[in-house]
Design a protein around this motif. Structure first.
Motif, mmCIF file in Angstrom:
data_model
loop_
_atom_site.group_PDB
_atom_site.id
_atom_site.type_symbol
_atom_site.label_atom_id
_atom_site.label_comp_id
_atom_site.label_asym_id
_atom_site.label_seq_id
_atom_site.Cartn_x
_atom_site.Cartn_y
_atom_site.Cartn_z
ATOM 1 N N HIS A 106 -23.415 0.574 -30.593
ATOM 2 C CA HIS A 106 -23.463 1.571 -29.509
ATOM 3 C C HIS A 106 -24.764 2.369 -29.592
ATOM 4 C CE1 HIS A 106 -21.777 3.744 -26.192
ATOM 5 N NE2 HIS A 106 -20.606 3.148 -26.336
ATOM 6 N N ALA A 126 -24.639 7.225 -22.574
ATOM 7 C CA ALA A 126 -24.597 5.796 -22.907
ATOM 8 C C ALA A 126 -23.213 5.201 -22.650
ATOM 9 C CB ALA A 126 -24.988 5.584 -24.366
ATOM 10 N N SER A 127 -22.300 6.028 -22.169
ATOM 11 C CA SER A 127 -20.948 5.544 -21.904
ATOM 12 C C SER A 127 -20.920 4.646 -20.669
ATOM 13 C CB SER A 127 -20.037 6.744 -21.657
ATOM 14 O OG SER A 127 -18.836 6.317 -21.078
ATOM 15 N N GLY A 128 -20.016 3.677 -20.705
ATOM 16 C CA GLY A 128 -19.815 2.834 -19.526
ATOM 17 C C GLY A 128 -19.379 3.651 -18.322
ATOM 18 N N THR A 131 -21.520 4.318 -15.237
ATOM 19 C CA THR A 131 -21.679 3.301 -14.191
ATOM 20 C C THR A 131 -20.840 3.599 -12.951
ATOM 21 O OG1 THR A 131 -19.982 1.862 -15.163
ATOM 22 C CG2 THR A 131 -22.258 1.492 -15.857
ATOM 23 N N ILE A 236 -27.846 -1.767 -17.248
ATOM 24 C CA ILE A 236 -26.401 -1.530 -17.442
ATOM 25 C C ILE A 236 -26.074 -1.795 -18.911
ATOM 26 C CG2 ILE A 236 -24.088 -2.138 -16.645
ATOM 27 C CD1 ILE A 236 -25.402 -3.563 -14.226
ATOM 28 N N GLY A 237 -25.309 -0.906 -19.532
ATOM 29 C CA GLY A 237 -24.938 -1.093 -20.937
ATOM 30 C C GLY A 237 -24.235 -2.423 -21.148
ATOM 31 N N THR A 238 -24.513 -3.071 -22.226
ATOM 32 C CA THR A 238 -24.026 -4.391 -22.686
ATOM 33 C C THR A 238 -24.798 -5.575 -22.117
ATOM 34 O OG1 THR A 238 -22.299 -4.958 -21.070
ATOM 35 C CG2 THR A 238 -21.596 -3.623 -22.970
ATOM 36 N N LYS A 240 -27.520 -8.047 -21.949
ATOM 37 C CA LYS A 240 -28.528 -8.458 -22.933
ATOM 38 C C LYS A 240 -29.437 -9.549 -22.403
ATOM 39 C CE LYS A 240 -27.942 -5.529 -25.658
ATOM 40 N NZ LYS A 240 -29.023 -4.671 -26.110
ATOM 41 N N LYS A 292 -22.856 -8.496 -23.687
ATOM 42 C CA LYS A 292 -22.396 -8.634 -25.074
ATOM 43 C C LYS A 292 -20.963 -8.094 -25.202
ATOM 44 C CE LYS A 292 -23.774 -4.213 -27.139
ATOM 45 N NZ LYS A 292 -24.722 -3.482 -27.978
ATOM 46 N N ILE A 294 -18.065 -5.566 -26.159
ATOM 47 C CA ILE A 294 -18.040 -4.092 -26.226
ATOM 48 C C ILE A 294 -18.118 -3.634 -27.688
ATOM 49 C CG2 ILE A 294 -16.182 -2.360 -26.134
ATOM 50 C CD1 ILE A 294 -16.045 -2.851 -23.220
ATOM 51 N N PRO A 295 -18.979 -2.654 -27.975
ATOM 52 C CA PRO A 295 -19.177 -2.251 -29.381
ATOM 53 C C PRO A 295 -17.947 -1.648 -30.044
ATOM 54 C CG PRO A 295 -20.865 -1.256 -27.950
ATOM 55 C CD PRO A 295 -19.918 -1.994 -27.056
ATOM 56 N N SER A 296 -17.135 -0.869 -29.313
ATOM 57 C CA SER A 296 -16.002 -0.176 -29.957
ATOM 58 C C SER A 296 -14.871 -1.156 -30.214
ATOM 59 C CB SER A 296 -15.501 0.963 -29.072
ATOM 60 O OG SER A 296 -16.519 1.916 -28.943
ATOM 61 N N HIS A 319 -10.391 1.860 -25.362
ATOM 62 C CA HIS A 319 -11.581 1.060 -25.101
ATOM 63 C C HIS A 319 -11.197 -0.261 -24.456
ATOM 64 C CE1 HIS A 319 -14.082 3.794 -27.348
ATOM 65 N NE2 HIS A 319 -13.119 3.847 -28.239
ATOM 66 N N ASP A 320 -12.123 -0.782 -23.680
ATOM 67 C CA ASP A 320 -11.908 -2.103 -23.106
ATOM 68 C C ASP A 320 -12.106 -3.158 -24.199
ATOM 69 O OD1 ASP A 320 -11.626 -1.204 -20.407
ATOM 70 O OD2 ASP A 320 -13.770 -0.850 -20.360
ATOM 71 N N VAL A 323 -16.293 -5.904 -21.309
ATOM 72 C CA VAL A 323 -16.890 -5.146 -20.214
ATOM 73 C C VAL A 323 -16.548 -5.821 -18.869
ATOM 74 C CG1 VAL A 323 -19.131 -6.272 -20.076
ATOM 75 C CG2 VAL A 323 -18.975 -3.813 -19.841
HETATM 76 C C1 LIG Z 1 -18.220 -0.580 -17.231
HETATM 77 C C2 LIG Z 1 -18.527 -0.430 -18.687
HETATM 78 C C3 LIG Z 1 -17.517 -0.041 -19.581
HETATM 79 C C4 LIG Z 1 -17.778 0.090 -20.954
HETATM 80 N N1 LIG Z 1 -16.760 0.495 -21.788
HETATM 81 C C5 LIG Z 1 -17.031 0.635 -23.114
HETATM 82 C C6 LIG Z 1 -15.995 1.042 -24.018
HETATM 83 O O1 LIG Z 1 -14.846 1.275 -23.626
HETATM 84 N N2 LIG Z 1 -16.323 1.177 -25.338
HETATM 85 C C7 LIG Z 1 -17.585 0.912 -25.823
HETATM 86 O O2 LIG Z 1 -17.848 1.034 -26.988
HETATM 87 N N3 LIG Z 1 -18.567 0.507 -24.980
HETATM 88 C C8 LIG Z 1 -18.329 0.371 -23.660
HETATM 89 N N4 LIG Z 1 -19.328 -0.044 -22.810
HETATM 90 C C9 LIG Z 1 -20.599 -0.487 -23.412
HETATM 91 C C10 LIG Z 1 -21.542 0.600 -23.816
HETATM 92 O O3 LIG Z 1 -21.770 1.482 -22.759
HETATM 93 C C11 LIG Z 1 -22.870 -0.030 -24.299
HETATM 94 O O4 LIG Z 1 -22.651 -1.095 -25.155
HETATM 95 C C12 LIG Z 1 -23.718 1.012 -24.997
HETATM 96 O O5 LIG Z 1 -24.222 1.918 -24.035
HETATM 97 C C13 LIG Z 1 -24.913 0.427 -25.759
HETATM 98 O O6 LIG Z 1 -25.816 -0.210 -24.888
HETATM 99 P P1 LIG Z 1 -26.259 -1.739 -25.087
HETATM 100 O O7 LIG Z 1 -24.976 -2.499 -25.270
HETATM 101 O O8 LIG Z 1 -26.929 -2.096 -23.788
HETATM 102 O O9 LIG Z 1 -27.160 -1.805 -26.259
HETATM 103 C C14 LIG Z 1 -19.091 -0.176 -21.448
HETATM 104 C C15 LIG Z 1 -20.099 -0.551 -20.548
HETATM 105 C C16 LIG Z 1 -19.834 -0.681 -19.183
HETATM 106 C C17 LIG Z 1 -20.932 -1.101 -18.259
#
Ligand SMILES: Cc1cc2nc3c(=O)[nH]c(=O)nc-3n(C[C@H](O)[C@H](O)[C@H](O)COP(=O)(O)O)c2cc1C
Length: 351
Positions: A106, A126-128, A131, A236-238, A240, A292, A294-296, A319-320, A323
């Protein structure tokens, strides 16, 4: 500086954190007299809401959008449109364990190193959840595209290694995973449930198709259409990896196979993905975003705390597992925003 704004003529700024009072977007440069209601935006937000598909987070994001400016009597006025979504159902106490330790995968470590301070509750910017603001702004952008016959459709191409091979457009909104292949969707759901039981997470691939886009959109050098689309999806987070048309496969082709022959009325193939030299061809635009896992995850992970001391982390909270499907409407929104911006820019070029 900042990096919270995208677009030149159709400019979108997002603001707010996952566990703050609210988050949202400012959409500046939207042409006047377009019909726009909260219901138009709400419909798109519902598609991004948690609770869709298996393995989704149990956070009940009600995601009620309010338009605070830029719309009068149901039409855009040409002035900045402020979109606000209140954060409800936040359980910030779930994140107390993360105040001083960094979640692997994360943004905790990088935010701490960059700013020296971070909102640990839910990942802040940085939270999803950020979006949701993109999806709201994307709904405004779609209002510019639709009257011109431009459609943007994203769907799940792959999830946890299971590929959608069939393509039935009516399946996309039916199975909760935005998957155009009903049989593949069943396999994906099973995989999601398995991974959820393991306390783990998985990734996937989203494909986006744009139909009806006129030729000529995109600027010749730094603001090429493919460059702007890749940046929008990559932001968008995740995400890659981003592919356009044949993408990485093009590197394995010969020129004679890769080149799309020109024929009266268009092209005989579309390895270019609808973009040549950064400018749209008029053909279908085809993009893919690799996401990628989801990190959590609930499994114990090695990390360090802010002092650099080794720690072991087991993440609680909601957590999801993947993604996907929630990122699918986000990819659509980002593509709509880029296209709307380039459409308006092209107006300045045309006679
Ligand atoms: C719609 C959406 C939902 C997400 N939900 C989670 C979540 O529940 N838990 C979590 O750890 N990451 C979640 N993420 C992923 C993180 O936001 C993302 O991995 C983090 O910002 C690090 O960025 P990177 O993966 O691009 O390096 C979500 C991302 C998106 C787009």
């Amino acid at each position: 500086m900042g990096g919270n704004t995208m677009g030149v003529l159709f400019a979108v700024t997002t603001w707010g954190e996952s566990h703050g009072e609210a988050l949202g977007a400012v959409v500046d440069g939207c042409p006047p007299r377009l019909p726009l209601s909260e219901a138009d935006i709400q419909g798109e937000l519902e598609r991004r809401r948690p609770g869709k598909g298996s393995g989704a987070t149990s956070r009940k994001e009600t995601d009620r959008v309010r338009i605070l400016s830029g719309v009068f009597e149901g039409k855009t006025t040409g002035t900045p449109i402020l979109l606000v979504i209140e954060n409800r159902d936040v359980r910030s106490s779930d994140y107390e364990d993360l105040r001083d330790v960094f979640r692997p995968g994360h943004g905790d470590f990088t935010y701490d190193r960059k700013y020296g301070i971070r909102d640990h509750r839910g990942g802040g910017r940085a939270s999803g959840r950020e979006t949701a603001a993109r999806v709201a702004a994307g709904a405004v952008a779609r209002k510019i595209l639709e009257p011109r016959g431009i459609s943007v459709v994203a769907y799940t191409k792959e999830l946890g290694g299971i590929e959608a091979r069939g393509f039935d457009p009516s399946e996309i909104e039916r199975n909760g995973l935005f998957c155009p292949d009903g049989a593949a969707a069943l396999g994906m759901k099973k995989r999601l449930e398995e991974v959820k039981r393991e306390g783990n997470s998985i990734g996937g691939i989203v494909e986006v198709r744009v139909r009806g886009c006129p030729p000529g959109l995109g600027e010749p050098v730094f603001d090429k259409m493919d460059a702007d689309l890749a940046k929008a999806l990559m932001s968008i987070g995740t995400v890659k990896g981003v592919e356009i048309g044949a993408g990485f496969e093009a590197a394995r082709m010969t020129g004679s196979r890769c080149n799309d022959p020109l024929v009266p009325g268009g092209f005989a193939s579309n390895h270019a993905g609808g973009i040549l030299a950064g400018i749209t061809t008029g053909g279908e635009i085809v993009l893919r975003a690799a996401c990628k896992p989801i990190p959590s995850i609930e499994l114990p992970q090695k990390t360090v705390d802010r002092a650099g001391k080794p720690a072991e982390l087991t993440i609680r909270g909601r957590h999801d597992v993947s993604v996907i499907p929630r990122i699918v409407p986000v990819c659509e929104a980002m593509v709509c925003i880029v296209l709307a911006d380039h459409l308006l820019r092209q107006k300045a070029v045309e006679k």
